[in-house]
Design a protein around this motif. Structure first.
Motif, PDB file in Angstrom:
ATOM      1  N   VAL A 125       1.002  -1.217   0.114  1.00  0.00           N
ATOM      2  CA  VAL A 125       0.177  -0.096  -0.135  1.00  0.00           C
ATOM      3  C   VAL A 125       0.915   1.225   0.156  1.00  0.00           C
ATOM      4  O   VAL A 125       1.586   1.493   1.138  1.00  0.00           O
ATOM      5  CB  VAL A 125      -0.850   0.107   1.074  1.00  0.00           C
ATOM      6  CG1 VAL A 125      -2.103   1.050   0.992  1.00  0.00           C
ATOM      7  CG2 VAL A 125      -1.752  -1.435   1.451  1.00  0.00           C
ATOM      8  N   ASN A 126       0.941   1.850  -1.238  1.00  0.00           N
ATOM      9  CA  ASN A 126       1.975   2.967  -1.179  1.00  0.00           C
ATOM     10  C   ASN A 126       1.340   3.958  -2.393  1.00  0.00           C
ATOM     11  O   ASN A 126       0.261   3.766  -2.853  1.00  0.00           O
ATOM     12  CB  ASN A 126       3.434   2.551  -1.548  1.00  0.00           C
ATOM     13  CG  ASN A 126       3.436   1.851  -2.930  1.00  0.00           C
ATOM     14  OD1 ASN A 126       3.076   1.853  -3.889  1.00  0.00           O
ATOM     15  ND2 ASN A 126       4.010   0.594  -2.596  1.00  0.00           N
ATOM     16  N   GLY A 127       2.067   5.140  -2.755  1.00  0.00           N
ATOM     17  CA  GLY A 127       1.634   5.973  -3.526  1.00  0.00           C
ATOM     18  C   GLY A 127       1.483   5.376  -4.916  1.00  0.00           C
ATOM     19  O   GLY A 127       0.650   6.145  -5.743  1.00  0.00           O
ATOM     20  N   ASP A 128       2.078   4.550  -5.288  1.00  0.00           N
ATOM     21  CA  ASP A 128       1.772   3.697  -6.629  1.00  0.00           C
ATOM     22  C   ASP A 128       0.603   2.839  -6.681  1.00  0.00           C
ATOM     23  O   ASP A 128       0.024   2.467  -7.860  1.00  0.00           O
ATOM     24  CB  ASP A 128       3.238   2.820  -7.144  1.00  0.00           C
ATOM     25  CG  ASP A 128       4.358   3.767  -7.225  1.00  0.00           C
ATOM     26  OD1 ASP A 128       4.206   5.179  -7.678  1.00  0.00           O
ATOM     27  OD2 ASP A 128       5.569   3.217  -7.277  1.00  0.00           O
ATOM     28  N   THR A 129       0.144   2.477  -5.500  1.00  0.00           N
ATOM     29  CA  THR A 129      -0.922   1.119  -5.567  1.00  0.00           C
ATOM     30  C   THR A 129      -2.029   1.802  -5.019  1.00  0.00           C
ATOM     31  O   THR A 129      -3.067   1.169  -5.288  1.00  0.00           O
ATOM     32  CB  THR A 129      -0.341   0.149  -4.816  1.00  0.00           C
ATOM     33  OG1 THR A 129      -0.266   0.307  -3.463  1.00  0.00           O
ATOM     34  CG2 THR A 129       0.936  -0.366  -5.465  1.00  0.00           C
ATOM     35  N   TYR A 130      -2.150   2.664  -4.116  1.00  0.00           N
ATOM     36  CA  TYR A 130      -3.365   3.144  -3.340  1.00  0.00           C
ATOM     37  C   TYR A 130      -4.249   3.728  -4.226  1.00  0.00           C
ATOM     38  O   TYR A 130      -3.804   4.857  -4.863  1.00  0.00           O
ATOM     39  CB  TYR A 130      -2.740   4.094  -2.062  1.00  0.00           C
ATOM     40  CG  TYR A 130      -4.006   4.062  -1.137  1.00  0.00           C
ATOM     41  CD1 TYR A 130      -4.691   3.239  -0.494  1.00  0.00           C
ATOM     42  CD2 TYR A 130      -4.365   5.618  -1.092  1.00  0.00           C
ATOM     43  CE1 TYR A 130      -5.739   3.293   0.348  1.00  0.00           C
ATOM     44  CE2 TYR A 130      -5.487   5.825  -0.134  1.00  0.00           C
ATOM     45  CZ  TYR A 130      -6.040   4.682   0.526  1.00  0.00           C
ATOM     46  OH  TYR A 130      -7.243   5.156   1.539  1.00  0.00           O
ATOM     47  N   HIS A 135      -8.318   0.779  -1.497  1.00  0.00           N
ATOM     48  CA  HIS A 135      -9.254   1.346  -0.365  1.00  0.00           C
ATOM     49  C   HIS A 135     -10.234   0.313  -0.101  1.00  0.00           C
ATOM     50  O   HIS A 135     -10.568  -0.105   1.064  1.00  0.00           O
ATOM     51  CB  HIS A 135      -9.532   2.485  -0.263  1.00  0.00           C
ATOM     52  CG  HIS A 135      -9.975   3.320   0.808  1.00  0.00           C
ATOM     53  ND1 HIS A 135      -9.221   3.635   1.736  1.00  0.00           N
ATOM     54  CD2 HIS A 135     -11.296   3.450   1.268  1.00  0.00           C
ATOM     55  CE1 HIS A 135     -10.112   4.031   2.768  1.00  0.00           C
ATOM     56  NE2 HIS A 135     -11.151   3.841   2.626  1.00  0.00           N
ATOM     57  N   LYS A 136     -11.145   0.015  -0.924  1.00  0.00           N
ATOM     58  CA  LYS A 136     -12.576  -0.682  -0.529  1.00  0.00           C
ATOM     59  C   LYS A 136     -12.005  -2.291  -0.149  1.00  0.00           C
ATOM     60  O   LYS A 136     -12.639  -2.870   0.589  1.00  0.00           O
ATOM     61  CB  LYS A 136     -13.381  -0.875  -2.021  1.00  0.00           C
ATOM     62  CG  LYS A 136     -14.379  -1.533  -1.917  1.00  0.00           C
ATOM     63  CD  LYS A 136     -15.383  -0.887  -0.902  1.00  0.00           C
ATOM     64  CE  LYS A 136     -16.774  -1.399  -1.000  1.00  0.00           C
ATOM     65  NZ  LYS A 136     -17.137  -2.989  -0.566  1.00  0.00           N
ATOM     66  N   GLU A 137     -10.912  -2.923  -1.093  1.00  0.00           N
ATOM     67  CA  GLU A 137     -10.599  -4.041  -0.623  1.00  0.00           C
ATOM     68  C   GLU A 137     -10.119  -4.085   1.023  1.00  0.00           C
ATOM     69  O   GLU A 137     -10.145  -5.177   1.490  1.00  0.00           O
ATOM     70  CB  GLU A 137      -9.415  -4.555  -1.448  1.00  0.00           C
ATOM     71  CG  GLU A 137      -9.890  -4.904  -3.065  1.00  0.00           C
ATOM     72  CD  GLU A 137      -8.783  -5.492  -3.968  1.00  0.00           C
ATOM     73  OE1 GLU A 137      -9.079  -5.851  -4.955  1.00  0.00           O
ATOM     74  OE2 GLU A 137      -7.566  -5.035  -3.419  1.00  0.00           O
ATOM     75  N   LEU A 138      -9.445  -2.965   1.324  1.00  0.00           N
ATOM     76  CA  LEU A 138      -8.842  -2.947   2.814  1.00  0.00           C
ATOM     77  C   LEU A 138     -10.006  -2.703   3.473  1.00  0.00           C
ATOM     78  O   LEU A 138     -10.178  -3.416   4.628  1.00  0.00           O
ATOM     79  CB  LEU A 138      -8.045  -1.819   2.918  1.00  0.00           C
ATOM     80  CG  LEU A 138      -6.828  -1.448   1.907  1.00  0.00           C
ATOM     81  CD1 LEU A 138      -5.937  -0.408   2.091  1.00  0.00           C
ATOM     82  CD2 LEU A 138      -5.763  -2.714   2.283  1.00  0.00           C
TER      83      LEU A 138
END
Length: 408
Positions: A125-130, A135-138
Motif C-alpha cells: 500500500v503506497n503511492g503507486d498502488t493506493y 481502499h475498498k478491498e482494505l
C-alpha cells in the motif's frame, strides 16, 4: 527480543525483564481460557506453510509475544529471520491483519510476493498502488498483511482514517515498524515523516502491539575485511572481482555498495569496460534515478543469477534478500557503523555458504580532517521516494577527496 522500552539497564537485565513479561502474559492468557500451548501451534503452522522448516526459539517467542499483545523490539542480524517472526501470527489468526510500516516500495512489493507464496493474503500500500479500488478491498478486510509506507500511514487522510476506524482496528493484530533504524537515520531532514511515527501511539488501541525491528550484526559465517584504497574514484580497486574471468560462473555473486549515484554508474562502467563482450551483461547497477521498471528488471535478473555483480546505493540496496551473495563490498566509508553492518549482512544469507564483506576505505580518511560544508536548507529537502538517495553533495562530505568522515 525485548518486550520493554529501552532503559539504562544491562542487556541481560532487559532480556530477563522481557521474558518475565512474556511468562506473565502467557499465564494471564491461560487463565482467560486461551490456547495453552500457543508456541507449539505456531511451530506446527510454520512447518506446514514453509516446507517443513522449524522456526528458531527466539522467533517463536517473538510471535507469541505479538499474539499476546506485548510491544516488542527485535534486534537480530540481517538475514536471521526477523520477518518470519512477525508473519507467524498470521498463520494461526487468518481473520486478523498486520500492518507493516516499510521504508521502500520495492521492499513492500517483494515481501508481499513472499507472503503470498506462504499462503498469506498480502498487499503493498503506497503511492503507486493506493486507489479507491484498493481502499475498498482494505475496508472489506481482504488482506492479512498490509505493507505500507510511513507517508501513507501518517499523512494520507483517507488511509489514516481507515486505520483509526474502530471497525478496522478490531481486526488488527498489530503494527510492525520494519527497518526501525531509519527513524533515527532518516527522521531529520532526509525523510522527516520517520520522526512522526510516534503518532502511531495516538491511534493504535491499547493491547494492540507495536513492534520495532532492526539488525545490528552480520551473520556469524561472514568474514569482514578492511582494505585501503587511493581515493573515492579508485575504481581499479574493484578489478579483482572480474579479473581473468572467462565465463559468468567465474565471477562471484557480488553486491558493491557505494555512497553516491555517480559512483554506482562510474563503478559499473569501470568493470563493464574491462570484461569481455560476452560478460558485460553480468554487471549492472541499481539506484533511485533508474526508472521503477528498470529497477524491477535489474533486481529480478540479479535474483535469478542473470547478473553477477551489482552496484547499489542506499536506496537501491535496502531490503535485498538474496541468499547466495558471496561478496559484499562497501566502496568508501559509509555514514555510520550501523549502515556498514546492515550492508555487510547482505552476504551469505544462506548459512550453508561462505562469503566475505570488505570495506574499502579511502586513504584520505586516515590522514586529516577538513571542514565540512553546510547541509541543505529546509526548502531543499527531498520530497519523493525516488529522490531519497545519497547525492554527489552528500551532507557533511566535501567534494575534495582529501577528507576524513566521522563514523557515528
Amino acid at each position: 527480543m525485548v518486550t520493554v522500552p529501552t532503559e539504562y539497564l544491562s542487556h541481560e537485565a532487559i532480556k530477563k525483564k522481557s521474558y518475565t513479561n512474556l511468562v506473565e502474559a502467557r499465564q494471564k492468557a491461560e487463565v482467560a481460557g486461551q490456547e495453552a500451548d500457543l508456541q507449539e501451534s505456531i511451530r506446527n503452522f510454520v512447518r506446514q506453510q514453509c516446507n517443513g522448516c522449524t522456526p528458531y526459539s527466539w522467533q517463536v517467542d517473538a510471535a507469541e509475544a505479538f499474539t499476546l499483545g506485548l510491544d516488542c523490539t527485535i534486534i537480530a542480524g540481517t538475514g536471521s529471520g526477523k520477518t518470519l517472526a512477525y508473519v507467524m501470527p498470521s498463520f494461526i489468526q487468518k481473520d486478523g491483519m498486520t500492518v507493516v510500516i516499510s521504508p521502500l516500495k520495492t521492499i513492500e512489493e517483494e515481501q508481499a510476493d513472499q507472503f503470498r507464496a506462504w499462503g498469506i493474503q498480502s498487499v503493498a500500500v503506497n503511492g503507486d498502488t493506493y486507489n479507491q479500488d484498493l481502499h475498498k478491498e482494505l475496508e472489506d478486510l481482504k488482506y492479512q498483511i498490509l505493507l505500507a509506507s510511513p507517508e501513507l500511514t501518517i499523512e494520507n487522510p483517507q488511509f489514516n482514517a481507515l486505520l483509526c476506524s474502530p471497525a478496522f482496528q478490531k481486526h488488527v493484530l498489530g503494527y510492525i515498524v520494519d527497518e526501525a533504524h531509519c527513524i533515527s537515520q532518516w527522521g531529520g531532514d532526509f525523510r522527516p515523516v520517520y520522526a512522526k511515527l510516534d503518532r502511531l501511539c495516538s491511534f493504535v488501541p491499547l493491547g494492540t502491539p507495536i513492534y520495532a525491528m532492526s539488525a545490528t550484526i552480520s551473520p556469524a559465517v561472514l568474514a569482514e575485511e578492511l582494505c585501503i584504497i587511493a581515493g573515492s574514484t579508485d575504481y581499479s580497486a574493484l578489478d579483482f572481482i572480474v579479473k581473468d574471468a572467462q565465463a559468468a560462473n567465474e565471477i562471484p555473486r557480488a553486491l558493491i555498495f557505494v555512497n553516491t549515484v555517480s559512483q554506482s554508474q562510474a563503478g559499473f562502467w569501470r568493470l563493464h569496460g574491462i570484461v569481455s563482450d560476452q560478460l558485460k551483461s553480468q554487471i549492472s547497477y541499481l539506484n533511485a534515478r533508474r526508472s521503477p521498471r528498470t529497477r524491477k528488471t535489474v533486481l529480478r535478473d540479479f535474483c535469478e543469477g542473470k547478473i553477477r555483480v551489482m552496484f547499489v546505493t542506499k536506496i537501491g540496496g535496502m531490503g535485498l534478500d538474496i541468499p547466495d551473495v558471496e561478496l559484499v563490498i562497501q566502496f568508501g566509508v559509509p555514514s555510520s557503523l550501523p549502515v556498514w553492518l546492515q550492508r555487510a549482512g547482505r552476504a551469505v544469507r544462506n548459512f550453508s555458504l561462505q562469503g566475505h564483506a570488505i570495506m574499502m576505505v579511502e586513504a584520505s580518511v586516515l590522514q586529516r580532517v577538513s571542514k565540512k560544508k553546510k547541509g541543505r536548507t529546509g526548502e531543499e529537502n527531498l520530497e519523493s521516494e525516488d529522490e531519497l538517495e545519497d547525492s554527489d553533495h552528500e551532507i557533511g562530505i566535501e567534494k575534495d577527496p582529501m577528507y576524513r568522515k566521522k563514523i557515528q
